[in-house]
Design a protein around this motif. Structure first.
Motif, PDB file in Angstrom:
ATOM      1  N   VAL A  64       0.866  -1.182   0.000  1.00 13.08           N
ATOM      2  CA  VAL A  64       0.000   0.000   0.000  1.00 13.08           C
ATOM      3  C   VAL A  64       0.900   1.228   0.000  1.00 13.08           C
ATOM      4  O   VAL A  64       1.984   1.220   0.593  1.00 13.08           O
ATOM      5  N   ILE A  65       0.468   2.282  -0.677  1.00 13.07           N
ATOM      6  CA  ILE A  65       1.268   3.505  -0.791  1.00 13.07           C
ATOM      7  C   ILE A  65       0.873   4.486   0.298  1.00 13.07           C
ATOM      8  O   ILE A  65      -0.318   4.792   0.480  1.00 13.07           O
ATOM      9  N   HIS A  66       1.865   4.974   1.030  1.00 13.30           N
ATOM     10  CA  HIS A  66       1.612   6.026   2.011  1.00 13.30           C
ATOM     11  C   HIS A  66       2.468   7.263   1.735  1.00 13.30           C
ATOM     12  O   HIS A  66       2.146   8.359   2.187  1.00 13.30           O
ATOM     13  N   ASP A 114      -2.801  12.241   5.121  1.00 11.12           N
ATOM     14  CA  ASP A 114      -1.815  12.793   6.058  1.00 11.12           C
ATOM     15  C   ASP A 114      -1.451  11.815   7.172  1.00 11.12           C
ATOM     16  O   ASP A 114      -0.597  12.129   8.000  1.00 11.12           O
ATOM     17  N   MET A 115      -2.118  10.654   7.201  1.00 16.53           N
ATOM     18  CA  MET A 115      -1.900   9.664   8.264  1.00 16.53           C
ATOM     19  C   MET A 115      -2.042  10.300   9.643  1.00 16.53           C
ATOM     20  O   MET A 115      -1.284  10.016  10.555  1.00 16.53           O
ATOM     21  N   SER A 116      -3.037  11.176   9.772  1.00 15.85           N
ATOM     22  CA  SER A 116      -3.196  11.950  11.001  1.00 15.85           C
ATOM     23  C   SER A 116      -4.590  11.844  11.598  1.00 15.85           C
ATOM     24  O   SER A 116      -4.867  12.496  12.616  1.00 15.85           O
ATOM     25  N   GLY A 117      -5.456  11.056  10.972  1.00 11.25           N
ATOM     26  CA  GLY A 117      -6.824  10.981  11.457  1.00 11.25           C
ATOM     27  C   GLY A 117      -7.677  12.171  11.046  1.00 11.25           C
ATOM     28  O   GLY A 117      -8.776  12.354  11.580  1.00 11.25           O
ATOM     29  N   THR A 118      -7.195  12.980  10.086  1.00 12.57           N
ATOM     30  CA  THR A 118      -7.966  14.133   9.621  1.00 12.57           C
ATOM     31  C   THR A 118      -8.883  13.774   8.451  1.00 12.57           C
ATOM     32  O   THR A 118      -9.782  14.529   8.129  1.00 12.57           O
ATOM     33  N   PHE A 119      -8.624  12.651   7.791  1.00 15.16           N
ATOM     34  CA  PHE A 119      -9.500  12.111   6.751  1.00 15.16           C
ATOM     35  C   PHE A 119      -9.823  13.138   5.658  1.00 15.16           C
ATOM     36  O   PHE A 119     -10.983  13.361   5.312  1.00 15.16           O
ATOM     37  N   ARG A 120      -8.772  13.732   5.101  1.00 11.55           N
ATOM     38  CA  ARG A 120      -8.945  14.694   4.001  1.00 11.55           C
ATOM     39  C   ARG A 120      -9.081  13.907   2.690  1.00 11.55           C
ATOM     40  O   ARG A 120      -8.162  13.854   1.876  1.00 11.55           O
ATOM     41  N   ILE A 121     -10.236  13.318   2.505  1.00 10.24           N
ATOM     42  CA  ILE A 121     -10.441  12.392   1.393  1.00 10.24           C
ATOM     43  C   ILE A 121     -10.340  13.096   0.039  1.00 10.24           C
ATOM     44  O   ILE A 121      -9.787  12.538  -0.920  1.00 10.24           O
ATOM     45  N   ASN A 122     -10.839  14.310  -0.075  1.00  3.88           N
ATOM     46  CA  ASN A 122     -10.702  15.036  -1.347  1.00  3.88           C
ATOM     47  C   ASN A 122      -9.233  15.234  -1.705  1.00  3.88           C
ATOM     48  O   ASN A 122      -8.838  15.082  -2.867  1.00  3.88           O
ATOM     49  N   HIS A 123      -8.414  15.554  -0.713  1.00  2.00           N
ATOM     50  CA  HIS A 123      -6.976  15.676  -0.943  1.00  2.00           C
ATOM     51  C   HIS A 123      -6.370  14.320  -1.285  1.00  2.00           C
ATOM     52  O   HIS A 123      -5.493  14.219  -2.156  1.00  2.00           O
ATOM     53  N   GLY A 124      -6.844  13.265  -0.622  1.00  2.00           N
ATOM     54  CA  GLY A 124      -6.344  11.926  -0.911  1.00  2.00           C
ATOM     55  C   GLY A 124      -6.642  11.504  -2.342  1.00  2.00           C
ATOM     56  O   GLY A 124      -5.813  10.873  -3.003  1.00  2.00           O
ATOM     57  N   LEU A 125      -7.827  11.846  -2.844  1.00  2.00           N
ATOM     58  CA  LEU A 125      -8.166  11.544  -4.235  1.00  2.00           C
ATOM     59  C   LEU A 125      -7.230  12.283  -5.186  1.00  2.00           C
ATOM     60  O   LEU A 125      -6.789  11.722  -6.202  1.00  2.00           O
ATOM     61  N   ARG A 126      -6.906  13.529  -4.853  1.00  2.00           N
ATOM     62  CA  ARG A 126      -5.962  14.290  -5.690  1.00  2.00           C
ATOM     63  C   ARG A 126      -4.582  13.633  -5.667  1.00  2.00           C
ATOM     64  O   ARG A 126      -3.926  13.521  -6.709  1.00  2.00           O
ATOM     65  N   CYS A 127      -4.142  13.221  -4.484  1.00  2.00           N
ATOM     66  CA  CYS A 127      -2.824  12.581  -4.363  1.00  2.00           C
ATOM     67  C   CYS A 127      -2.756  11.305  -5.196  1.00  2.00           C
ATOM     68  O   CYS A 127      -1.769  11.048  -5.898  1.00  2.00           O
ATOM     69  N   ALA A 128      -3.815  10.494  -5.122  1.00  2.00           N
ATOM     70  CA  ALA A 128      -3.838   9.226  -5.852  1.00  2.00           C
ATOM     71  C   ALA A 128      -3.844   9.462  -7.357  1.00  2.00           C
ATOM     72  O   ALA A 128      -3.086   8.821  -8.102  1.00  2.00           O
TER      73      ALA A 128
END
Length: 309
Positions: A64-66, A114-128
């Protein structure tokens, strides 16, 4: 407010529509051509319909990518190997954004980038999406595991291969989703059971049934590119096949394929046999188990066994 609805929902936040993300991070013409060509090449390898099908499909990447920077560094190195071995191997970069069997804790790059429990899913989609674009820009096809019916709307146009694990998702979800994806899809046999055992036969039978079902049309709920809830009607995926977790149950799969209408396609996931030993950590024990599976698979290929990937 309602006294019966959403009683355990703390909040519902706006989700970035797939169409907006695709406009923000569009696919260049050369990347689109790479994805289309690699999908065709993978299909030919799985169906053995051309001289280029003599190549072996090899999917390589972290569990898995982090860290996207580290992932791109790996992809750049992998691209050099892929180019050098392109006459015999079709190398695909495995970009997994969700942990399998996550349970509690960090679930993956998209869910919590961010692996911080902030759950910025929109940002995560951009990162992916940015990572898949960058890997494809290097000339490297990518494979991604999808675990729900929404994520493909954001990432599938950049993906050349996908696979599902029967042990971590509903077979109904797997067959519905796989039936509509635009790339070849593998259904992993859960576990690495001893050949000839009742457990191996059951596991292989489940995977074969799921792969067969995914070749048929399905209807299910998802969202459109504009983020509108919709009813999806699929055409069925004739490139859906079975992936063995480890190599022990190869004889069981051959027998099951002979009895089914599926083509004799064999893809082996060499890492799955080590998963229980490592508990998601790349320990020496798990790496050694992976090496042993690889050695047995390459020996079988050298002996003339028809293994596709």
């Amino acid at each position: 407010s309602s006294s019966t609805d959403n009683l355990r929902i703390r909040a519902i936040q706006p989700l970035l529509p797939p169409a907006c993300l695709m406009l923000e991070l569009p696919v260049p013409v050369e990347v689109s051509a790479l994805v289309a060509q690699s999908r065709q090449d993978i299909g030919e390898i799985l169906n053995a319909k051309s001289a280029r099908a003599a190549r072996l499909l090899v999917i390589v990447g972290p569990p898995v990518i982090h860290d996207t920077e580290a992932a791109l560094e790996f992809a750049a190195r992998l691209r050099g190997v892929a180019a050098r071995l392109s006459d015999t191997l079709l190398v695909v970069f495995a970009a997994s954004f969700e942990r399998g069997h996550a349970g509690a804790g960090w679930k993956g790059l998209v869910n919590d980038p961010d692996m911080s429990g902030t759950f910025r899913i929109n940002h995560g989609l951009r990162c992916a999406r940015r990572l898949l674009l960058s890997a494809a820009s290097l000339g490297l096809p990518t494979a991604t595991d999808f675990r729900d019916t929404i994520m493909p709307q954001y990432l599938a146009d950049l993906t050349s291969y996908s696979a599902f694990d029967l042990a971590s998702a509903s077979p109904y979800l797997i067959t519905e989703l796989a039936s509509g994806l635009s790339m070849a899809v593998g259904v992993r046999v859960p576990g690495d059971s001893e050949a000839g055992s009742a457990q191996a036969e059951r596991a292989v039978s489940r995977a074969v049934s799921a792969a067969k079902s995914a070749r048929d049309p399905h209807v299910f709920l998802s969202v459109s590119k504009e983020n509108l809830a919709g009813i999806v009607h699929t055409a069925g995926n004739d490139q859906c096949h079975v992936v063995l977790s480890g190599d022990s149950a190869r004889p069981d799969l051959y027998r099951a394929l002979d009895k089914s209408s599926l083509p004799s396609v064999l893809v082996v996931d060499c890492t799955k046999a080590a998963a229980s030993a490592a508990d998601d950590q790349a320990t020496g024990e798990s790496l050694q188990a992976t090496r042993e599976v690889l050695e047995r698979v390459t020996a079988a290929i050298s002996a003339g066994e028809a293994i596709n990937g």
